[in-house]
Write a protein that holds these residues in place. Structure first.
Motif, PDB file in Angstrom:
ATOM      1  N   HIS A   8      13.783  27.930  46.187  1.00  0.00           N
ATOM      2  CA  HIS A   8      14.235  26.562  46.475  1.00  0.00           C
ATOM      3  C   HIS A   8      13.072  25.716  47.004  1.00  0.00           C
ATOM      4  O   HIS A   8      12.233  26.190  47.782  1.00  0.00           O
ATOM      5  N   VAL A   9      13.012  24.463  46.580  1.00  0.00           N
ATOM      6  CA  VAL A   9      11.935  23.556  47.003  1.00  0.00           C
ATOM      7  C   VAL A   9      11.852  23.467  48.524  1.00  0.00           C
ATOM      8  O   VAL A   9      10.749  23.471  49.099  1.00  0.00           O
ATOM      9  N   LEU A  10      12.982  23.379  49.190  1.00  0.00           N
ATOM     10  CA  LEU A  10      12.951  23.251  50.645  1.00  0.00           C
ATOM     11  C   LEU A  10      12.278  24.451  51.296  1.00  0.00           C
ATOM     12  O   LEU A  10      11.520  24.305  52.265  1.00  0.00           O
ATOM     13  N   ARG A  11      12.532  25.643  50.777  1.00  0.00           N
ATOM     14  CA  ARG A  11      11.893  26.833  51.354  1.00  0.00           C
ATOM     15  C   ARG A  11      10.379  26.784  51.180  1.00  0.00           C
ATOM     16  O   ARG A  11       9.634  27.258  52.045  1.00  0.00           O
ATOM     17  N   ARG A  12       9.919  26.205  50.082  1.00  0.00           N
ATOM     18  CA  ARG A  12       8.471  26.076  49.876  1.00  0.00           C
ATOM     19  C   ARG A  12       7.858  25.031  50.806  1.00  0.00           C
ATOM     20  O   ARG A  12       6.732  25.182  51.274  1.00  0.00           O
ATOM     21  N   VAL A  13       8.624  23.965  51.072  1.00  0.00           N
ATOM     22  CA  VAL A  13       8.091  22.841  51.847  1.00  0.00           C
ATOM     23  C   VAL A  13       8.182  23.063  53.353  1.00  0.00           C
ATOM     24  O   VAL A  13       7.354  22.539  54.115  1.00  0.00           O
ATOM     25  N   LEU A  14       9.152  23.838  53.799  1.00  0.00           N
ATOM     26  CA  LEU A  14       9.414  23.980  55.241  1.00  0.00           C
ATOM     27  C   LEU A  14       8.167  24.247  56.086  1.00  0.00           C
ATOM     28  O   LEU A  14       7.986  23.604  57.131  1.00  0.00           O
TER      29      LEU A  14
END
Length: 364
Positions: free
Chosen positions: A130-136
């Motif tokens: 998930h994009v959010l997991r990469r960005v966190l």
């Protein structure tokens, strides 16, 4: 400091329960000197159902839901000292998150602001890419409008540097007691959109209670319920504009709050409706959830139900005098400890401390 805030809508609460939260917090931050630009897409007919026009305390950029407009608003993140991507924009969520954080200046504060943390965490938990997991790990903060320690632990476990709940609250200039209106008169009222993770709980707590009390009047407001089979003593209003929320909350004997599935299971997640109703002095009956005592005292400032039978029993025993006493006690409790002025001060402190850290780090 300049804030670029990318959210669902500041201007419309149509299929957008976070509007009250955005307005309360951002208006308070504007009063503290922040220069705020709110970016919202023209989607889901929200612009046709505006509750407010662009306010004096924030610039609002309404952009078309297409790739060209998306690129333009993403680029504008470079002008801000604080870049915020909220959850649940509804269109281009992943592209916005990745894009605005990439466009932000190196010295900008980067924030993901989650207005439905339990649901978001469930989603990213099932998606390792998930994009959010990469960005966190790149973000300075995850801010959430509820969830308590379980949400903090979950987000830090996924790599967030810091997760801070900034709970819903009351804007007393918007939500307050008003005279009763006959069109909203009932014994028990509920306001909420028909959503997959709420519908079963509405059946359990609201419709079951109505079936058990056929001689009492029930009122439901919100989008999507027109096709739902309901007992004959339930009246459906459709969308209720923010300007009518005070009358909606002040006119019945009691108002019901029903948490969505994920928020009820996580706890520590009072909805905006809780504070709106209490601010208007309504006698609130809520479904039970962990952490309620942080906000209201059971039996004195709020009534609590575990199922539809409990709701029916609470309503059957409720007198107008007791309803008024509970409503006023709840209002005073919220005014004393849960206003957007208090929440705004918390966010202001976080931002100023982080700005100092970034400034000193860059200077070093």
């Amino acid at each position: 400091m300049k804030i670029a805030f990318y959210g669902s809508s500041l201007l419309s609460s149509y299929w957008n329960g976070a509007a009250t939260y955005y307005r309360g917090l951002l208006r308070d931050l504007a009063g503290r000197g922040y220069d705020i630009t709110f970016y919202e897409p023209d989607a889901f007919d929200r612009q046709k159902h505006r509750d407010i026009e662009p306010p004096e305390w924030a610039r609002v950029v309404v952009y078309d839901a297409n790739d060209t407009a998306l690129r333009d608003v993403i680029a504008r993140a470079a002008d801000a000292d604080v870049v915020v991507k909220a959850s649940g924009v509804g269109v281009y969520d992943e592209e916005l998150l990745e894009g605005v954080m990439r466009a932000a200046r190196p010295d900008a504060i980067r924030i993901f602001w989650d207005v439905d943390a339990p649901a978001t965490l469930a989603e990213i938990g099932m998606s390792p890419d998930h994009v959010l997991r990469r960005v966190l790990p790149q973000l300075d903060f995850v801010l959430t409008y509820g969830g308590g320690q379980p949400v903090i632990d979950a987000y830090t476990g996924f790599g967030a540097r810091r997760c801070v709940p900034v709970y819903n609250a009351l804007d007393s200039s918007t939500h307050h007691p008003v005279p009763r209106e006959k069109r909203f008169a009932s014994d028990l009222s509920f306001l909420g959109n028909r959503l997959p993770d709420r519908e079963a709980r509405v059946e359990t707590f609201f419709l079951d209670a109505a079936t058990r009390l056929p001689g009492r009047d029930f009122l439901i407001g919100g989008n999507g319920w027109e096709s739902k089979a309901m007992p004959p003593n339930v009246r459906h209003l459709g969308h209720v504009y923010t300007r009518d929320h005070n009358a909606f909350n002040c006119s019945p004997l009691a108002v019901l709050n029903i948490a969505r599935d994920s928020m009820a299971s996580t706890g520590f997640s009072p909805a905006t409706r809780v504070f709106e109703a209490c601010g208007a002095g309504a006698c609130l009956i809520t479904d039970a959830w962990v952490g309620l005592e942080m906000f209201l005292k059971e039996g004195e400032e709020v009534l609590v139900a575990r199922d539809g039978q409990d709701v029916a029993d609470q309503l059957a025993a409720l007198t107008p005098m007791r309803a008024r006493a509970i409503g006023e006690a709840g209002r005073q409790r919220i005014l004393a400890g849960h206003t957007y002025s208090i929440r705004g001060a918390e966010v202001d402190s976080l931002l100023r401390r982080q700005k100092a850290i970034l400034r000193d780090g860059v200077a070093a």
